[in-house]
Design a protein around this motif. Structure first.
Motif, mmCIF file in Angstrom:
data_model
loop_
_atom_site.group_PDB
_atom_site.id
_atom_site.type_symbol
_atom_site.label_atom_id
_atom_site.label_comp_id
_atom_site.label_asym_id
_atom_site.label_seq_id
_atom_site.Cartn_x
_atom_site.Cartn_y
_atom_site.Cartn_z
ATOM 1 N N THR A 294 -1.408 5.910 1.536
ATOM 2 C CA THR A 294 -0.041 6.067 2.028
ATOM 3 C C THR A 294 0.256 5.110 3.179
ATOM 4 O OG1 THR A 294 0.026 8.400 1.375
ATOM 5 C CG2 THR A 294 1.588 7.694 3.060
ATOM 6 N N ILE A 295 -0.648 5.047 4.142
ATOM 7 C CA ILE A 295 -0.408 4.205 5.320
ATOM 8 C C ILE A 295 -0.557 2.730 4.981
ATOM 9 C CG2 ILE A 295 -1.191 3.641 7.651
ATOM 10 C CD1 ILE A 295 0.323 6.350 7.313
ATOM 11 N N LYS A 296 -1.586 2.375 4.246
ATOM 12 C CA LYS A 296 -1.805 0.966 3.928
ATOM 13 C C LYS A 296 -0.731 0.415 3.006
ATOM 14 C CE LYS A 296 -5.443 0.528 6.514
ATOM 15 N NZ LYS A 296 -5.387 -0.261 7.768
ATOM 16 N N ASN A 297 -0.183 1.242 2.119
ATOM 17 C CA ASN A 297 0.930 0.787 1.277
ATOM 18 C C ASN A 297 2.215 0.643 2.079
ATOM 19 O OD1 ASN A 297 -0.564 0.601 -1.082
ATOM 20 N ND2 ASN A 297 -0.156 2.718 -1.693
ATOM 21 N N TYR A 298 2.343 1.454 3.124
ATOM 22 C CA TYR A 298 3.520 1.345 3.990
ATOM 23 C C TYR A 298 3.418 0.113 4.881
ATOM 24 C CZ TYR A 298 6.431 2.171 8.107
ATOM 25 O OH TYR A 298 7.311 2.015 9.146
ATOM 26 N N ASP A 299 2.272 -0.070 5.549
ATOM 27 C CA ASP A 299 2.060 -1.216 6.432
ATOM 28 C C ASP A 299 0.551 -1.434 6.559
ATOM 29 O OD1 ASP A 299 1.782 -3.087 8.469
ATOM 30 O OD2 ASP A 299 3.333 -2.212 9.737
ATOM 31 N N SER A 300 0.052 -2.433 5.897
ATOM 32 C CA SER A 300 -1.392 -2.668 5.842
ATOM 33 C C SER A 300 -1.978 -3.085 7.187
ATOM 34 C CB SER A 300 -1.719 -3.735 4.794
ATOM 35 O OG SER A 300 -1.105 -4.974 5.131
#
Length: 530
Positions: A294-300
């Motif tokens: 979730t976080i890495k797809n939002y902002d890696s």
């Protein structure tokens, strides 16, 4: 401390230093306005028209700069002297040998926390000049030059109430009612923005959740023993993403988030405040299958920091979790640890547990003096506890150190469960002043002089016939060497900082902390500090 005593102490110290160097008022720094506290080191008082400042001096070739704070009342006392050719006078000539060609971890930074309580206390300061002086004391070039902030996602114990960002409606799996609160808009965001505006370097933001909404938990409560229901694993990951989105809409971007504050609290039912417990398997699954993607797809670029608990929980929240889900090590960027109970947990535990994971950095994300159950004005013991932990942690490859509340009231709150603690800055709103505690200066002896990008270097104590002197050394991006030393003894000591064939001979007052800086004159073709 009485101002006359402080002046006498400083004058005597300067006179003694005539044998070693020269003291002076550089860059028109404003000295501490001291207030005496019985049987304590004393505090520095800031009001609407006056607040002490500290400016880092440019180091001239062939000289060193030393900055001393002491139990006797010195606060960043500046002295400069000449670099000499090294001479070993005896087997008891305490020497710290520096090797800037042997480098270790790279520093991310130092800072403190903007909680609801800190923002509330700061916002309630009536005089705008005094409000700015508090911010500048931490983040400006005439302050400690902090460059990191940790802030709760929703409420913590340092709030006036228990809450989250999506308390109602119940079972709102899509988080349709997620929203920032009055505390975000009126306390945290204004203070964070003021800090960022005052800083001359980028401020790394770290976000941490104390508890998800009660309806996500097995207990149905924000406090006590309770675990995340499996059907809300995805919702809890999205809860973090929505927080990041909302703060970004308010022009605040985050460098990192953590995987929940002190999860052991939600397993053993120790505190009365907001918490979330995890099972070993549950934590591993949530990090790998939900939070990470979730976080890495939002902002890696956003870092994910694991544990965010005490050092002694490393075997639980890292080793055991990794055994269940080895992929956790690939999802995490770093490990966040807290300051509490470090005196009974050896720092070597971090080396033992993390030795096979060199890509994970280590950072301290919370510290406060809790033993006093509130504010202990003028405590030198507090400074020594901070300094010991900072030196120890940095020598064991921590890349940063974040204190707890930037400011609190004279009681050590507000805190909705009365879990009062001390703070580097204590605000007395009725008197229209704030007090800088000794621990404020403890933080500054590191944050002010060890900028982001500095590398720890090898330092070895030799020829010592007294108690070992706690110390740590760095090579800065400006190609200067910075050494921080803590003298816990009552007697003064002369220390030689040896680098190559040269030395900086430094007088270290009893019960003091000192930061020394000089140009790196050791040739190293591999140096990447320019």
């Amino acid at each position: 401390m009485d101002i006359n005593k402080c002046i006498i102490s400083a004058s005597l110290w300067a006179a003694v230093y005539l044998l070693f160097g020269s003291a002076g008022a550089y860059n028109n720094d404003k000295p501490c306005a001291p207030q005496e506290i019985y049987n304590r080191s004393g505090i520095c008082v800031c009001n609407a028209t006056y607040c002490d400042t500290i400016t880092k001096e440019t180091v001239n070739p062939g000289r060193f700069m030393a900055y001393t704070s002491s139990e006797n009342g010195l606060r960043f006392q500046k002295v400069t002297s000449l670099i000499e050719v090294f001479r070993k006078l005896s087997d008891c000539s305490t020497t710290i040998e520096l090797d800037p060609t042997t480098k270790y971890q790279t520093i991310h930074g130092f800072g403190g926390a903007v909680t609801d309580s800190a923002g509330f206390i700061w916002n309630n300061i009536q005089d705008e000049g005094l409000k700015q002086a508090l911010i500048d004391s931490y983040f400006s070039d005439t302050g400690l030059e902090y460059n990191m902030i940790r802030t709760p996602i929703g409420g913590s114990d340092f709030s006036s109430r228990a809450y989250t960002l999506n308390d109602y409606p119940l079972d709102d799996k899509e988080l349709g009612n997620f929203s920032l609160t009055y505390e975000d808009y009126n306390y945290k965001l204004p203070m964070i923005k003021a800090c960022i505006a005052a800083a001359s370097s980028q401020v790394f933001m770290v976000g941490t959740t104390w508890s998800p909404p009660a309806w996500m938990k097995t207990s149905g409560s924000l406090t006590g023993v309770g675990f995340l229901k499996e059907e809300y694993f995805e919702a809890y990951a999205n809860y973090h993403k929505k927080f990041l989105e909302e703060y970004k809409r308010n022009n605040i971007s985050f460098w990192a988030i953590t995987t929940t504050n002190e999860p052991l609290n939600g397993v053993v039912d120790l505190p009365d405040f907001n918490c979330l417990g995890w099972t070993i398997e549950g934590m591993g699954s949530w990090i790998v299958d939900y939070l990470g993607p979730t976080i890495k797809n939002y902002d890696s670029t956003i870092k994910i920091l694991g544990i965010d608990d005490q050092r002694n929980t490393l075997p639980i929240w890292f080793t055991a979790v990794i055994l269940k889900r080895p992929e956790v090590a690939q999802v995490l960027d770093g490990i966040a640890l807290h300051f509490y109970f470090n005196d009974i947990t050896p720092p070597s535990m971090t080396t033992t547990v993390l030795k096979d994971y060199p890509d994970l950095f280590l950072i301290s994300t919370e510290a406060s003096i809790t033993e006093t159950k509130g504010v202990d004005l003028g405590s030198w013991d507090g400074l020594e506890k901070y300094a010991v932990s900072l030196i120890q942690d940095l020598n064991y490859n921590y890349t940063g150190w974040i204190d707890w509340n930037l400011c609190l009231d004279t009681e050590g709150g507000p805190n909705w469960v009365k879990n009062y603690v001390d703070s580097p800055i204590v605000v007395d709103a009725e008197a229209g002043v704030f007090y800088k505690q000794p621990i404020f200066y403890a933080m500054g002896h590191f944050s002010k002089f060890i900028p982001r990008g500095s590398r720890r270097i090898k330092s070895t104590e030799k020829y010592n016939c007294s108690n070992a002197l706690k110390h740590v050394a760095f090579l800065t991006p400006e190609n200067t060497i910075v050494v921080v030393l803590l003298n816990e003894d009552n007697k003064d000591r002369v220390i030689r900082l040896k680098f190559g064939d040269n030395q900086a001979k430094v007088l270290v007052e009893g019960k003091s902390i000192i930061t020394v800086e000089f140009n790196n004159e050791v040739q190293d073709d591999s140096c990447d500090c320019d």
